[in-house]
Design a protein around this motif. Sequence first.
Motif, PDB file in Angstrom:
ATOM      1  N   THR A 103      -3.111 -69.024  -1.773  1.00 58.03           N
ATOM      2  CA  THR A 103      -2.847 -68.221  -2.971  1.00 58.03           C
ATOM      3  C   THR A 103      -4.024 -67.297  -3.274  1.00 58.03           C
ATOM      4  O   THR A 103      -3.835 -66.109  -3.578  1.00 58.03           O
ATOM      5  N   ASN A 106      -3.995 -64.439  -0.878  1.00 56.55           N
ATOM      6  CA  ASN A 106      -2.990 -63.427  -1.221  1.00 56.55           C
ATOM      7  C   ASN A 106      -3.426 -62.582  -2.409  1.00 56.55           C
ATOM      8  O   ASN A 106      -3.278 -61.358  -2.401  1.00 56.55           O
ATOM      9  N   HIS A 130       7.258 -66.897  -1.528  1.00 61.21           N
ATOM     10  CA  HIS A 130       6.263 -67.775  -2.148  1.00 61.21           C
ATOM     11  C   HIS A 130       5.920 -67.250  -3.529  1.00 61.21           C
ATOM     12  O   HIS A 130       5.981 -66.050  -3.775  1.00 61.21           O
ATOM     13  N   HIS A 133       3.872 -64.120  -4.060  1.00 64.50           N
ATOM     14  CA  HIS A 133       4.390 -62.832  -3.579  1.00 64.50           C
ATOM     15  C   HIS A 133       4.991 -62.014  -4.723  1.00 64.50           C
ATOM     16  O   HIS A 133       5.838 -61.156  -4.491  1.00 64.50           O
ATOM     17  N   GLY A 178       7.337 -66.152   4.251  1.00 62.88           N
ATOM     18  CA  GLY A 178       7.830 -67.022   3.194  1.00 62.88           C
ATOM     19  C   GLY A 178       7.487 -68.474   3.433  1.00 62.88           C
ATOM     20  O   GLY A 178       6.746 -68.806   4.361  1.00 62.88           O
ATOM     21  N   SER A 179       8.037 -69.317   2.560  1.00 62.02           N
ATOM     22  CA  SER A 179       7.719 -70.746   2.597  1.00 62.02           C
ATOM     23  C   SER A 179       8.863 -71.600   3.104  1.00 62.02           C
ATOM     24  O   SER A 179       8.669 -72.769   3.431  1.00 62.02           O
ATOM     25  N   HIS A 232      -4.059 -75.208   6.650  1.00 62.01           N
ATOM     26  CA  HIS A 232      -3.729 -76.640   6.623  1.00 62.01           C
ATOM     27  C   HIS A 232      -2.278 -76.966   6.944  1.00 62.01           C
ATOM     28  O   HIS A 232      -1.875 -78.110   6.891  1.00 62.01           O
ATOM     29  N   LYS A 233      -1.467 -75.949   7.226  1.00 57.20           N
ATOM     30  CA  LYS A 233      -0.051 -76.249   7.526  1.00 57.20           C
ATOM     31  C   LYS A 233       0.077 -76.431   9.039  1.00 57.20           C
ATOM     32  O   LYS A 233      -0.579 -77.314   9.574  1.00 57.20           O
TER      33      LYS A 233
HETATM   34  C1  LIG Z   1       1.698 -72.474   1.202  1.00 57.39           C
HETATM   35  C2  LIG Z   1       1.830 -71.030   1.043  1.00 57.39           C
HETATM   36  C3  LIG Z   1       0.882 -70.286   0.341  1.00 57.39           C
HETATM   37  C4  LIG Z   1      -0.182 -70.870  -0.550  1.00 57.39           C
HETATM   38  O1  LIG Z   1      -1.018 -71.767  -0.104  1.00 57.39           O
HETATM   39  P1  LIG Z   1      -1.942 -72.618  -1.115  1.00 57.39           P
HETATM   40  O2  LIG Z   1      -3.078 -72.992  -0.221  1.00 57.39           O
HETATM   41  O3  LIG Z   1      -1.098 -73.743  -1.577  1.00 57.39           O
HETATM   42  O4  LIG Z   1      -2.355 -71.742  -2.226  1.00 57.39           O
HETATM   43  C5  LIG Z   1       0.991 -68.900   0.341  1.00 57.39           C
HETATM   44  N1  LIG Z   1       1.996 -68.294   0.993  1.00 57.39           N
HETATM   45  C6  LIG Z   1       2.949 -68.982   1.637  1.00 57.39           C
HETATM   46  C7  LIG Z   1       4.040 -68.240   2.310  1.00 57.39           C
HETATM   47  C8  LIG Z   1       2.908 -70.367   1.677  1.00 57.39           C
HETATM   48  O5  LIG Z   1       3.873 -71.047   2.293  1.00 57.39           O
END
Ligand SMILES: *Cc1c(COP(=O)(O)O)cnc(C)c1O
Length: 413
Positions: A103, A106, A130, A133, A178-179, A232-233
């Motif tokens: 976040t 972004n 997200h 956005h 996106g998420s 971290h994802k």
């Molecule tokens: C997870 C995510 C974020 C934000 O990540 P944080 O570290 O939780 O702030 C931003 N953009 C997308 C598309 C996401 O999936």
Amino acid sequence: MTNADTAPSPLRQRDPEAAAWLQREDKRQAVTLTLIASENHCSAAVREACASRITDKYAEGYPNRRYYGGCEVADGIEELARQRAMQLFTGAEDANVQPHSGTTANLAALVALAGPGGRIVGMALKAGGHLSHGHDKSHTGMLFDARQYGVDPSGRIDLDEVRRTVREHHPKVLIAGGSSYTRNIDYAAFAAIAHEASAFLMADIAHPAGLMAAGVVPSPVGIADVVTMTTHKTLRGPRGGMILARKDCAKLINSSVFPGAQGGPLVHQIAGKAVAFGEALRPEFRGYQQRVKDNAAHLAQCLIGHGLEIVTGGTDNHIVLVDLRATDVTGATVEERALAAGLSVNKNAVPGDQRPPMVTSGLRLGTAAVTTRGFGRDEIARIADVIAGLVRGNDPERFRPVVRELCEAFPLP
Ligand SMILES: *Cc1c(COP(=O)(O)O)cnc(C)c1O
């Protein structure tokens, strides 16, 4: 309990209460199968780096241009992370490894590219975008003039709608990513739409960053002007953010991260990022990401075999979005049942969802964390059986032994 669990550590000695909470989290993760698409299990090496003494160090500024003395080590660590990031994402001209989160990355990138009050166009949260956005509850929705595009009824991005939205609103920045979007994104088409309107293209690859680094999903690096991500994802690093920028955007981005959006960087997290990028540069990482992707495709197929509906009919990445509207349960109900069985999943809106965000008609599943534990096709099929059973209304307790057995057979890293 092993000796390691009971041996005195400085934390256990000084603060048994906090230590007990953290130990409880170790236990929780050990006996839970994480299918939350945004989570993963980073390595012990990454965790060791994050717990290092450099957490004490202030290093405002950038390598060799710091506002504090004694930053030689911080410089070395940050440069290591930056160089590895640029090696990992071939074609990246600059990397900023300081953002504390996705976040923050972004927000900093949007201020740099759109300016305060500037117009931005991103994918709506309810379509799979997200919060950051341009959602109205996010600062990105308050500080910028945000417009949004959605997805078509089948759940796919409609490039004609994106083009219409950009032509109508003339944004400074177009955001792609996106998420809970499970399909490849045509970044070249997005770039053409943005550039025709003299807008920047910002690609947010928070979710598929690891798949892209490994080359198993098409990447926007080299196409988008700026690429933001979390570490971290699927990238399987420590919690944090990163921004890749074209050379001519780099200065703007860097000063927007610091001093614009943040103070001192979290050098211990940057050390963890360096270690994670080093792991991602090893040949095994590609195999891991290919398995993440294959497991997600297999999960979608198995769930379809159980009669469930999958948004877009499948997936190109690590996410599977289940549409529960043809069943008699909500996303919230299945999430709760899954937790009782030992699976952590999350409810998620599906395109056109009429239910509120705390209920929803969908379930978002991701395969990054269980693939880290070593899951293959057979284990994925067993998980699909459990999820289908939970949707049908079987008692969650019935599935606890299966989940427990899988957890024991596939321990955490
Ligand atoms: C997870 C995510 C974020 C934000 O990540 P944080 O570290 O939780 O702030 C931003 N953009 C997308 C598309 C996401 O999936």
